[in-house]
Design an enzyme around this catalytic site. Structure first.
Site, PDB file in Angstrom:
ATOM      1  N   ASP A  44      18.093  12.418   6.565  1.00 47.85           N
ATOM      2  CA  ASP A  44      17.850  11.064   6.079  1.00 47.85           C
ATOM      3  C   ASP A  44      19.101  10.424   5.491  1.00 47.85           C
ATOM      4  O   ASP A  44      20.121  11.096   5.270  1.00 47.85           O
ATOM      5  CB  ASP A  44      16.725  11.071   5.034  1.00 47.85           C
ATOM      6  CG  ASP A  44      16.840  12.237   4.049  1.00 47.85           C
ATOM      7  OD1 ASP A  44      17.959  12.754   3.854  1.00 47.85           O
ATOM      8  OD2 ASP A  44      15.807  12.632   3.483  1.00 47.85           O
ATOM      9  N   ASN A  64       6.587  15.686  -5.070  1.00 43.14           N
ATOM     10  CA  ASN A  64       5.335  15.148  -4.529  1.00 43.14           C
ATOM     11  C   ASN A  64       5.023  15.711  -3.136  1.00 43.14           C
ATOM     12  O   ASN A  64       4.144  15.197  -2.449  1.00 43.14           O
ATOM     13  CB  ASN A  64       5.388  13.609  -4.489  1.00 43.14           C
ATOM     14  CG  ASN A  64       6.487  13.089  -3.570  1.00 43.14           C
ATOM     15  OD1 ASN A  64       7.179  13.863  -2.914  1.00 43.14           O
ATOM     16  ND2 ASN A  64       6.650  11.782  -3.520  1.00 43.14           N
ATOM     17  N   HIS A  67       7.077  15.773  -0.525  1.00 44.34           N
ATOM     18  CA  HIS A  67       7.752  15.144   0.618  1.00 44.34           C
ATOM     19  C   HIS A  67       8.766  16.106   1.238  1.00 44.34           C
ATOM     20  O   HIS A  67       9.294  16.994   0.573  1.00 44.34           O
ATOM     21  CB  HIS A  67       8.397  13.794   0.234  1.00 44.34           C
ATOM     22  CG  HIS A  67       9.651  13.870  -0.573  1.00 44.34           C
ATOM     23  ND1 HIS A  67      10.040  12.864  -1.438  1.00 44.34           N
ATOM     24  CD2 HIS A  67      10.635  14.797  -0.662  1.00 44.34           C
ATOM     25  CE1 HIS A  67      11.195  13.187  -1.993  1.00 44.34           C
ATOM     26  NE2 HIS A  67      11.571  14.352  -1.551  1.00 44.34           N
ATOM     27  N   GLU A 127       7.052  10.636   2.631  1.00 39.42           N
ATOM     28  CA  GLU A 127       6.303  10.649   1.379  1.00 39.42           C
ATOM     29  C   GLU A 127       4.819  10.899   1.650  1.00 39.42           C
ATOM     30  O   GLU A 127       4.378  10.817   2.808  1.00 39.42           O
ATOM     31  CB  GLU A 127       6.470   9.285   0.686  1.00 39.42           C
ATOM     32  CG  GLU A 127       7.923   8.903   0.388  1.00 39.42           C
ATOM     33  CD  GLU A 127       8.495   9.592  -0.841  1.00 39.42           C
ATOM     34  OE1 GLU A 127       7.976  10.643  -1.266  1.00 39.42           O
ATOM     35  OE2 GLU A 127       9.487   9.070  -1.382  1.00 39.42           O
TER      36      GLU A 127
HETATM   37  P1  PGA Z   1      16.319  18.402  -4.623  1.00 42.77           P
HETATM   38  O1  PGA Z   1      15.588  17.409  -3.602  1.00 42.77           O
HETATM   39  O2  PGA Z   1      16.886  19.508  -3.807  1.00 42.77           O
HETATM   40  O3  PGA Z   1      17.376  17.553  -5.260  1.00 42.77           O
HETATM   41  O4  PGA Z   1      15.279  18.875  -5.586  1.00 42.77           O
HETATM   42  C1  PGA Z   1      14.740  17.903  -2.635  1.00 42.77           C
HETATM   43  C2  PGA Z   1      13.954  16.789  -1.996  1.00 42.77           C
HETATM   44  O5  PGA Z   1      13.636  15.809  -2.683  1.00 42.77           O
HETATM   45  O6  PGA Z   1      13.631  16.913  -0.796  1.00 42.77           O
END
Ligand code: PGA
Length: 235
Positions: A63, A129, A131, A136
């Site tokens: 992304d 959450n 995702h 999402e």
């Molecule tokens: P993080 O993010 O590794 O910074 O916890 C993971 C994500 O949101 O997919």
């Protein structure tokens, strides 16, 4: 889906070893799906210290924020250059183009590139959450690369990298769940108590759009690497 509880360092080493295996199997010409975020930082540090050669490999990132140019320190282009690509250049590295007048056109172009270039291995983090990428809650398992609004909880979680929450972009271009699930092999990594609920929902509840990562249960070759805190709600 296999769940393995390891220390953070062991989990990163596990992923490095799997990447090495895929490089060997493909004579160095592997196509890797890469992720960003804090979880990936120690893994990329280990890859940079390794003797692995990516000069014949291809990468696709999950992304990119809409509106951020590759030289913007908060962009995922910048993150990847800084954490991996400058030290370990790939033959070709693709990320969605965030700084474009028409993000929908950029998303379509990325989807078309993904269709013709299957991933041997996809790395994933997970949001609090549930995702994966910026898919999402509510995302369909048949979704493809598209422009997505970011939820308030994701913008809050990611505001730690920005001056304040208002500076966090409102939209991103993200690979869809169907493209993520098309990878031959998937490694999802989760560290810390904040991820415990998402790991529980992903692994112990039937697949449902409320927890997009739960659709990985339908993938034939997914390994989930958790530290003890992220695994703390599992029996
Ligand atoms: P993080 O993010 O590794 O910074 O916890 C993971 C994500 O949101 O997919």
């Amino acid at each position: 889906m296999e769940i393995i509880v390891l220390s953070r360092s062991q989990a990163c080493q596990y992923a490095v070893d799997k990447i090495a295996q895929v490089l060997t199997q493909t004579n160095g010409k592997a196509t890797l799906g890469l992720a960003t975020g804090g979880t990936m930082t120690p893994l990329y540090a280990k890859l940079c210290q390794s003797n692995l050669d990516f000069s014949h490999a291809t990468s696709f990132n999950l992304d990119e924020y809409v509106g951020l140019a590759p030289d913007n320190p908060q962009s995922y282009h910048y993150y990847m250059n800084d954490q991996l690509f400058f030290k370990k250049p790939f033959w070709k590295s693709y990320l969605p183009q965030g700084n474009t007048a028409d993000a929908a056109v950029a998303a379509k172009a990325y989807h078309e590139k993904l269709v013709t270039t299957p991933r041997d291995l996809q790395l994933l983090g997970i949001g609090e959450n549930g995702h994966i990428g910026f898919n999402e809650p509510g995302s369909s398992p048949t979704s493809i690369t598209r422009v997505l609004p970011l939820t308030e909880s994701t913008r809050r979680a990611n505001s730690r990298y920005f001056d304040d929450e208002k500076a966090v972009p409102t939209h991103a271009i993200s690979m869809g769940l169907s493209e993520i699930l098309a990878a031959k092999q998937i490694i999802l990594i989760a560290f810390g108590q904040k991820k415990a609920k998402a790991i529980y929902q992903m692994t112990q509840r039937p697949p449902h759009p409320d927890c997009p990562a739960s659709f990985l249960q339908n993938h034939p070759n997914t390994v989930v690497l958790c530290d003890t805190a992220a695994a703390s709600l599992l029996k």
